[in-house]
Motif scaffolding. Structure first.
Motif: not given
Length: 120
Positions: A23-47
Motif C-alpha cells: 500500500f505504501v508502494l502504491a502511494a509512492a507510485l501515485k506520488e511519482g516515485y521513479s522505478l529506480e528509486k523504488l527499486y533502491a528502497l525495496t529491492k523488488i524486481d523492476r519487472w
C-alpha cells in the motif's frame, strides 16, 4: 486491492518487507516515485515494479470518466489489469452494483484460462 489511498508514503516502510508495504508502494507510485528509486528502497524486481506502475497509471486515468461516460474499452482494460468492481466504482463515483450491471451489459464477464500442467 493495490490502492494508493490506504497508506501514506513512508520510505522506512518501503524498506521493510511487511504486509502493508504494497500500500505504501502504491502511494509512492501515485506520488511519482521513479522505478529506480523504488527499486533502491525495496529491492523488488523492476519487472514487478513496472507492473505495479501500470496499475497506478490506470488508476489515475479512471477519475477522468464517470458512470455515464465510461466505455466498454475502459472498463474492460480496468478488469484485465485486475481492478475489482468495487475499486472501479469508488474511482468513478458509482456503486459496485452499478459497475457490475454495466460490465454485464457490455458483456465483460470473468473467465479462467486452463493450463494443462501434465501435457507431454
Amino acid at each position: 486491492g493495490f490502492d494508493p489511498n490506504i497508506k501514506k508514503v513512508n520510505e522506512d516502510e518501503l524498506r521493510e518487507p511487511t504486509d502493508k508495504r504494497m500500500f505504501v508502494l502504491a502511494a509512492a507510485l501515485k506520488e511519482g516515485y521513479s522505478l529506480e528509486k523504488l527499486y533502491a528502497l525495496t529491492k523488488i524486481d523492476r519487472w514487478f515494479l513496472e507492473k505495479f506502475k501500470n496499475i497506478i497509471d490506470y488508476y489515475k486515468h479512471l477519475p477522468a470518466v464517470d458512470s455515464n461516460t465510461i466505455t466498454s474499452e475502459i472498463l474492460k482494460k480496468a478488469k484485465k489489469i485486475g481492478f475489482s468492481d468495487k475499486q472501479i466504482a469508488a474511482t468513478i463515483k458509482s456503486t459496485e452494483v452499478a459497475v457490475r450491471k454495466l460490465r454485464e451489459e457490455f458483456g465483460i464477464t470473468p473467465y479462467v484460462k486452463q493450463i494443462d500442467t501434465v501435457a507431454a
